[in-house]
Design an enzyme around this catalytic site. Sequence first.
Site, PDB file in Angstrom:
ATOM      1  N   GLU B  60      30.743  74.417  33.240  1.00  0.00           N
ATOM      2  CA  GLU B  60      31.387  75.707  33.442  1.00  0.00           C
ATOM      3  C   GLU B  60      32.035  75.865  34.817  1.00  0.00           C
ATOM      4  O   GLU B  60      33.191  76.302  34.904  1.00  0.00           O
ATOM      5  CB  GLU B  60      30.393  76.849  33.170  1.00  0.00           C
ATOM      6  CG  GLU B  60      30.016  77.023  31.698  1.00  0.00           C
ATOM      7  CD  GLU B  60      28.889  76.117  31.231  1.00  0.00           C
ATOM      8  OE1 GLU B  60      28.361  75.350  32.063  1.00  0.00           O
ATOM      9  OE2 GLU B  60      28.515  76.182  30.044  1.00  0.00           O
ATOM     10  N   HIS B 129      20.493  84.786  27.097  1.00  0.00           N
ATOM     11  CA  HIS B 129      21.660  84.867  26.203  1.00  0.00           C
ATOM     12  C   HIS B 129      21.923  86.303  25.742  1.00  0.00           C
ATOM     13  O   HIS B 129      22.488  86.517  24.681  1.00  0.00           O
ATOM     14  CB  HIS B 129      21.459  83.989  24.965  1.00  0.00           C
ATOM     15  CG  HIS B 129      21.785  82.540  25.184  1.00  0.00           C
ATOM     16  ND1 HIS B 129      21.092  81.740  26.048  1.00  0.00           N
ATOM     17  CD2 HIS B 129      22.749  81.745  24.649  1.00  0.00           C
ATOM     18  CE1 HIS B 129      21.601  80.517  26.031  1.00  0.00           C
ATOM     19  NE2 HIS B 129      22.608  80.492  25.186  1.00  0.00           N
TER      20      HIS B 129
HETATM   21  C1  LIG Z   1      25.198  76.411  30.725  1.00  0.00           C
HETATM   22  C2  LIG Z   1      25.294  76.448  29.254  1.00  0.00           C
HETATM   23  N1  LIG Z   1      26.485  76.185  28.673  1.00  0.00           N
HETATM   24  C3  LIG Z   1      26.602  76.206  27.327  1.00  0.00           C
HETATM   25  C4  LIG Z   1      25.527  76.504  26.542  1.00  0.00           C
HETATM   26  C5  LIG Z   1      25.659  76.564  25.020  1.00  0.00           C
HETATM   27  N2  LIG Z   1      25.015  75.388  24.445  1.00  0.00           N
HETATM   28  C6  LIG Z   1      23.739  75.441  24.009  1.00  0.00           C
HETATM   29  S1  LIG Z   1      23.194  73.960  23.510  1.00  0.00           S
HETATM   30  C7  LIG Z   1      24.665  73.227  23.850  1.00  0.00           C
HETATM   31  C8  LIG Z   1      24.854  71.774  23.588  1.00  0.00           C
HETATM   32  C9  LIG Z   1      23.882  70.968  24.346  1.00  0.00           C
HETATM   33  O1  LIG Z   1      24.038  69.637  24.037  1.00  0.00           O
HETATM   34  P1  LIG Z   1      22.961  68.590  24.518  1.00  0.00           P
HETATM   35  O2  LIG Z   1      22.687  68.780  25.962  1.00  0.00           O
HETATM   36  O3  LIG Z   1      23.431  67.262  24.091  1.00  0.00           O
HETATM   37  O4  LIG Z   1      21.635  69.013  23.749  1.00  0.00           O
HETATM   38  P2  LIG Z   1      21.348  68.992  22.182  1.00  0.00           P
HETATM   39  O5  LIG Z   1      21.722  70.326  21.661  1.00  0.00           O
HETATM   40  O6  LIG Z   1      22.128  67.907  21.565  1.00  0.00           O
HETATM   41  O7  LIG Z   1      19.889  68.786  22.077  1.00  0.00           O
HETATM   42  C10 LIG Z   1      25.568  74.147  24.363  1.00  0.00           C
HETATM   43  C11 LIG Z   1      26.961  73.860  24.753  1.00  0.00           C
HETATM   44  C12 LIG Z   1      24.311  76.808  27.185  1.00  0.00           C
HETATM   45  N3  LIG Z   1      23.222  77.167  26.494  1.00  0.00           N
HETATM   46  N4  LIG Z   1      24.216  76.743  28.524  1.00  0.00           N
END
Ligand SMILES: Cc1ncc(C[n+]2csc(CCOP(=O)(O)OP(=O)(O)O)c2C)c(N)n1
Lengths: 331, 331
Positions: B60, B129
């Site tokens: 971000e 959130h």
């Molecule tokens: C700072 C932030 N940006 C975006 C999000 C929204 N978000 C939640 S999970 C996710 C994907 C995360 O991917 P990864 O780190 O690979 O974890 P996975 O879900 O695959 O376990 C996103 C973009 C968030 N929760 N926090």
Amino acid sequence: MSAARKKKTNAEDYLRMYRQMVRIRAFEDRANQLYLSAKMPGLTHMYSGQEAVAVGICEALTATDRITSTHRGHGHCVAKGANFKEMFCELLGKEEGYCRGKGGSMHIADQSNGNLGANAIVGGSMGIATGAALSAKRLGTDDVAVCFFGDGATAQGLWYEVMNMAALWGLPVIYACENNGYSEYTKTDEIAAGSLTARAEAFGIEAHVVDGQDVLAVNDLTQKLVARARKGEGPFFIQLDTYRYHGHHVGDINREYYRSKDEEALWKSERDPIVNFGKWLVDQGISSSDDLDKVKSEVETDADAAVAYAEAAPYPDTREVDMHVYAPSAA
Amino acid sequence: MREITLSKAVNEAIAEEMRRDETIFLLGEDVAEAGTPFKVLSGLVEEFGTERVIDTPISEPGFTGIAVGAALTGSRPIVDLMFGDFLFLIMDQLCNQAAKAYYMSGGKLNVPMVLRTNLGATRRSAAQHSQSLHALVAHIPGLKVALPSSAYEAKGLMKTAIRDNNPVVIFEDKLMYQDKAPVPEEEYLIPFGEANVKRQGKDITLIGTSSMVQVAEAAAEALAKEGIEAEVIDPRTIVPLDEETLLRSVKKTSRAIVIDEGHQSYGITGEIASRLNEKAFYHLDAPVVRMGAMDVPVPFSPALEDLTVPTVEKVTAMARRLVAGEMIHAA
Ligand SMILES: Cc1ncc(C[n+]2csc(CCOP(=O)(O)OP(=O)(O)O)c2C)c(N)n1
Ligand SMILES: [Mg+2]
């Protein structure tokens, strides 16, 4: 230690790992059911498929070693020693939940077992885990900290800041990246340049890649790294290649636009961490398939009882709403 | 007139502006194929391609900074910040860089950028959130802040935001994406700094922002049955704020409640109340009352979360007391 005795100890360890993986799967199946039957408030992110990562790592830790968890945190919570009852209560927002219903799925943690919290901010715990390692070093405990995060979280700049400091200060922290190939609805390949291990190595941090579906491989590697971290040889980085069986969250049902059914079927049928480890246990004569079935049914009975308990449990009293905003302090 | 959802209204506004002006592009997490988790941007990548609808890694501060740089050099970026809670990650880029460039350069550089994000609790998403953080950015000179209260406002304010030569932050209520409202087919823009008087009344003024406009309207409806005529006003933008319309109303009704979903302390409600007290003091029959969200992190448990936000019942009860003169001697 005699050879016979070592084998027996190992057998117990193996069976505990098996049971813990089964417990995570059983927990998630019920969490999903609670969502589908509209009994669970909000959304949740399933850990199913990734069990060998949490269990392989946490089985190499003591109760006072710290972990930090993620939005996909039920698996870490179970693996670090949590009970079903308090977990389901938390999921349903009940008073007896680990966070008294204030956290829910995305903040679930059994704090008494060294879990510093699941986190709804992707990458949000990287500083916390590193700080726990600094604290361990300063206080002279020989605890280590494991920072769980996803492949998508490697895009957060915070990680690079804290790796730099962890490396400079020789902190006992292990950065454990669960590479399940996806960040939400995007293949991580499309949003991650270069190699993840090279990023850690750029700071002089020893980096490993391990099959995250093989609980023994994960556990062996972690045991070695934990022992070295306790001696001041940290930090370390591990990339654990794995797969999430469900959608990004329970509501992510129609997902063929970003992930094929064939790919999902392949991981489930050929690389399931529980099935494969179970087969190995039987092949090695460590357990029989009957015994493994018994483990499963015990765990499921337990889980069902915990769900029933949580459904009947009371919500927190409304007076709790403004409790716990500030910790009491000595004047 | 046709009715469309708030989600569709935002989508239309962005698409129309992108057709009109080639320099506009969109960037953020899962904005392209996935069309954001709330599906607000679905279809845009098909029309404008991945050069103008850009999926980013979960970085971000990085992509916000890139947008600031692009805005300084001839582009008009729209940044998609998936949850308002992630504002905390980008505060430096938004508040130290985007907000101040025009002033610090003596008017020689400007940042025509839109940051679209959301606010709103009661979605059972817990403390990280569910926040409504618009007061934080409204505090920073150089940023404009819009709070659409329906699909109609969402479209008209978005188009104005995109054409504004300053950084504008738009907060949509994440519970309102599927709410429908009449939206003309023909093009229209809603100027910033023009409040909307939603309902006329002579006994009390209810000033609501974002989804709190609905709460104010429902309260006014309930009060009407008791013979209390409430005037309802939606400021639509809090920076700039249409003080004139608010003051005109309060001078007529002599009482006011300001309702907003941000935390009550140090927030929007206090700011507006204070301006009314300063500029309409001699016209008031009662102190202007603030009704914001409780000063607690948003709890997960439904039993607690619902207590934290202003509701129709609470507003109605407060209005009744004010009209009855009960609050005049409040401490
Ligand atoms: C700072 C932030 N940006 C975006 C999000 C929204 N978000 C939640 S999970 C996710 C994907 C995360 O991917 P990864 O780190 O690979 O974890 P996975 O879900 O695959 O376990 C996103 C973009 C968030 N929760 N926090
Ligand atoms: Mg991932």
